[in-house]
Design a protein around this motif. Structure first.
Motif, short mmCIF file in Angstrom:
data_model
loop_
_atom_site.label_atom_id
_atom_site.label_comp_id
_atom_site.label_asym_id
_atom_site.label_seq_id
_atom_site.Cartn_x
_atom_site.Cartn_y
_atom_site.Cartn_z
N GLU A 1 0.83 -1.21 0.00
CA GLU A 1 0.00 0.00 0.00
C GLU A 1 0.86 1.26 0.00
O GLU A 1 0.57 2.23 -0.71
CB GLU A 1 -0.92 -0.01 1.22
CG GLU A 1 -2.00 -1.09 1.17
CD GLU A 1 -2.77 -1.18 2.48
OE1 GLU A 1 -2.38 -0.47 3.45
OE2 GLU A 1 -3.74 -1.96 2.55
N ALA A 2 1.94 1.25 0.79
CA ALA A 2 2.83 2.41 0.84
C ALA A 2 3.56 2.61 -0.48
O ALA A 2 3.76 3.75 -0.92
CB ALA A 2 3.83 2.24 1.98
N VAL A 3 3.96 1.52 -1.13
CA VAL A 3 4.62 1.63 -2.44
C VAL A 3 3.66 2.20 -3.48
O VAL A 3 4.03 3.07 -4.30
CB VAL A 3 5.16 0.26 -2.88
CG1 VAL A 3 5.61 0.30 -4.34
CG2 VAL A 3 6.33 -0.15 -2.00
N ASP A 4 2.41 1.76 -3.47
CA ASP A 4 1.42 2.30 -4.40
C ASP A 4 1.19 3.78 -4.16
O ASP A 4 0.95 4.55 -5.11
CB ASP A 4 0.10 1.54 -4.26
CG ASP A 4 0.20 0.11 -4.79
OD1 ASP A 4 1.13 -0.17 -5.58
OD2 ASP A 4 -0.65 -0.73 -4.40
N ALA A 5 1.24 4.20 -2.88
CA ALA A 5 0.99 5.61 -2.56
C ALA A 5 2.22 6.49 -2.79
O ALA A 5 2.12 7.72 -2.66
CB ALA A 5 0.55 5.72 -1.09
N SER A 6 3.36 5.90 -3.12
CA SER A 6 4.57 6.71 -3.31
C SER A 6 4.61 7.43 -4.64
O SER A 6 5.52 8.24 -4.88
CB SER A 6 5.80 5.82 -3.16
OG SER A 6 5.90 4.90 -4.25
N GLY A 7 3.69 7.12 -5.52
CA GLY A 7 3.64 7.80 -6.82
C GLY A 7 4.82 7.48 -7.71
O GLY A 7 5.26 8.33 -8.50
N GLY A 8 5.36 6.28 -7.61
CA GLY A 8 6.47 5.87 -8.46
C GLY A 8 7.83 6.18 -7.90
O GLY A 8 8.85 5.81 -8.52
N ARG A 9 7.91 6.82 -6.75
CA ARG A 9 9.23 7.12 -6.17
C ARG A 9 9.92 5.85 -5.69
O ARG A 9 11.16 5.79 -5.63
CB ARG A 9 9.08 8.10 -5.01
CG ARG A 9 8.57 9.47 -5.41
CD ARG A 9 8.35 10.37 -4.20
NE ARG A 9 9.60 10.63 -3.49
CZ ARG A 9 9.68 11.31 -2.34
NH1 ARG A 9 8.56 11.76 -1.76
NH2 ARG A 9 10.85 11.53 -1.76
N VAL A 10 9.13 4.85 -5.35
CA VAL A 10 9.67 3.55 -4.93
C VAL A 10 9.07 2.49 -5.83
O VAL A 10 7.85 2.38 -5.95
CB VAL A 10 9.34 3.25 -3.45
CG1 VAL A 10 9.88 1.88 -3.06
CG2 VAL A 10 9.89 4.33 -2.53
N GLN A 11 9.94 1.69 -6.46
CA GLN A 11 9.49 0.63 -7.37
C GLN A 11 10.09 -0.69 -6.93
O GLN A 11 11.27 -0.77 -6.59
CB GLN A 11 9.91 0.94 -8.81
CG GLN A 11 9.33 2.25 -9.35
CD GLN A 11 9.74 2.49 -10.79
OE1 GLN A 11 9.84 1.57 -11.58
NE2 GLN A 11 9.97 3.75 -11.13
N ILE A 12 9.25 -1.70 -6.94
CA ILE A 12 9.69 -3.03 -6.53
C ILE A 12 10.52 -3.65 -7.64
O ILE A 12 10.14 -3.61 -8.81
CB ILE A 12 8.48 -3.92 -6.19
CG1 ILE A 12 7.63 -3.27 -5.09
CG2 ILE A 12 8.94 -5.31 -5.76
CD1 ILE A 12 6.36 -4.03 -4.79
N ALA A 13 11.65 -4.23 -7.26
CA ALA A 13 12.50 -4.91 -8.24
C ALA A 13 12.05 -6.36 -8.41
O ALA A 13 11.49 -6.97 -7.50
CB ALA A 13 13.96 -4.88 -7.77
N THR A 14 12.27 -6.89 -9.60
CA THR A 14 11.95 -8.28 -9.88
C THR A 14 13.19 -8.96 -10.43
O THR A 14 14.21 -8.34 -10.70
CB THR A 14 10.81 -8.38 -10.91
OG1 THR A 14 11.25 -7.79 -12.15
CG2 THR A 14 9.57 -7.64 -10.43
N ALA A 15 13.07 -10.25 -10.63
CA ALA A 15 14.21 -11.02 -11.11
C ALA A 15 14.31 -11.02 -12.62
O ALA A 15 15.11 -11.74 -13.20
CB ALA A 15 14.12 -12.45 -10.60
N GLY A 16 13.50 -10.20 -13.30
CA GLY A 16 13.59 -10.11 -14.75
C GLY A 16 14.86 -9.40 -15.18
O GLY A 16 15.52 -8.71 -14.41
#
Length: 289
Positions: A253-268
């Motif tokens: 929820e906090a990541v969604d509310a950050s407006g793109g300032r924080v993005q989750i990394a993936t193994a791609g």
């Protein structure tokens, strides 16, 4: 003989009445369990004393025979004797008690009964992920306390340290991500830290143990793929999985509310550039006549 039978009948009749009254009128589960075990133990002790008092004059001439038979019985029942000794160790050595979560004999679960020969566990884990019951009731011989380590999750310090690893993409605002995660962990498990601080002080007074950090802590590690945040916190041993679920939900929820300032990394894998490829098509040769 008739006197002994009558005495045994009276003892066990009174014992059943007391057990029924305890079950009906004692609401607290711990007190009810303790009272039932005490009444059962006392009734068997009185029965043994009655039999010894009744037949003591007949047993004096059989001392040698009992000694020889006792040696053979002790050899044949060495595991039973070891289990009884284990019960004594458990009862008076503070290994665990009913209601504790332990791992003993390779089995992890909550202790629901401690008898003279066996400890009964409601098993957790195995094919069920997390610290949840799987429905199996396991009976472990008390002799295992002398053979294997006994892990107690709820003895002097009924809390556990747990961790969450959260990857963040490069290019994100890493300072904001650190503050965001710190706020989430403080909001979710900060109360556990306050509750566990006093318990840890008591443990430090009782044992030779160094000071440990109780408050939630966030550390950062960078590798070639992402920025890795590790959230370390103290949690009640019974609430480990549910607390981890709350943390992940609030982090998302906090990541969604950050407006793109924080993005989750993936193994791609992201292909940033590639060398030019020269493709030449060779004309087909004419067939020979």
């Amino acid at each position: 003989m008739l006197r002994a039978l009558f005495g045994l009948a009276v003892i066990f009749a009174i014992s059943r009445l007391i057990l029924r009254s305890v079950t009906m009128y004692v609401a607290d589960s711990d007190a009810r369990y303790t009272a039932r075990k005490a009444v059962s133990f006392l009734s068997w002790l009185l029965a043994a004393a009655l039999l010894l008092a009744t037949f003591s004059d007949r047993l004096t001439g059989l001392t040698v025979a009992f000694g020889v038979a006792g040696a053979g019985i002790a050899f044949a029942l060495q595991e039973v004797i070891a289990s009884f000794a284990g019960w004594v160790a458990v009862s008076f050595g503070n290994f665990y008690r009913a209601g504790d979560r332990v791992q003993v004999g390779g089995i992890r679960g909550d202790v629901i009964d401690v008898s003279l020969l066996r400890t009964t566990l409601m098993e957790v884990g195995d094919w069920v992920k997390g610290d949840l019951y799987n429905g199996r009731i396991v009976r472990v011989a008390n002799s295992f306390v002398f053979k294997e380590p006994v892990f107690n999750y709820s003895a002097d310090f009924p809390f556990l340290w747990d961790e969450i690893v959260f990857p963040v993409r490069y290019g994100s605002d890493w300072r904001h991500a650190s503050d965001l995660l710190q706020g989430v962990v403080e909001q979710t498990v900060g109360e556990y830290a306050r509750q566990s601080r006093e318990a840890w002080i008591n443990v430090a007074r009782k044992y030779r143990i160094e000071e440990a950090r109780i408050d939630p802590m966030i550390t950062i590690r960078c590798d070639e793929n992402w920025i890795e945040y590790t959230l370390r916190y103290v949690v009640d041993y019974r609430q480990r999985r549910s607390t981890k679920d709350k943390l992940f939900r609030r982090i998302l929820e906090a990541v969604d509310a950050s407006g793109g300032r924080v993005q989750i990394a993936t193994a791609g894998f992201e292909l940033l550039s590639a060398p030019g490829i020269d493709v030449r098509v060779k004309p087909a040769e004419a067939p020979s006549p």
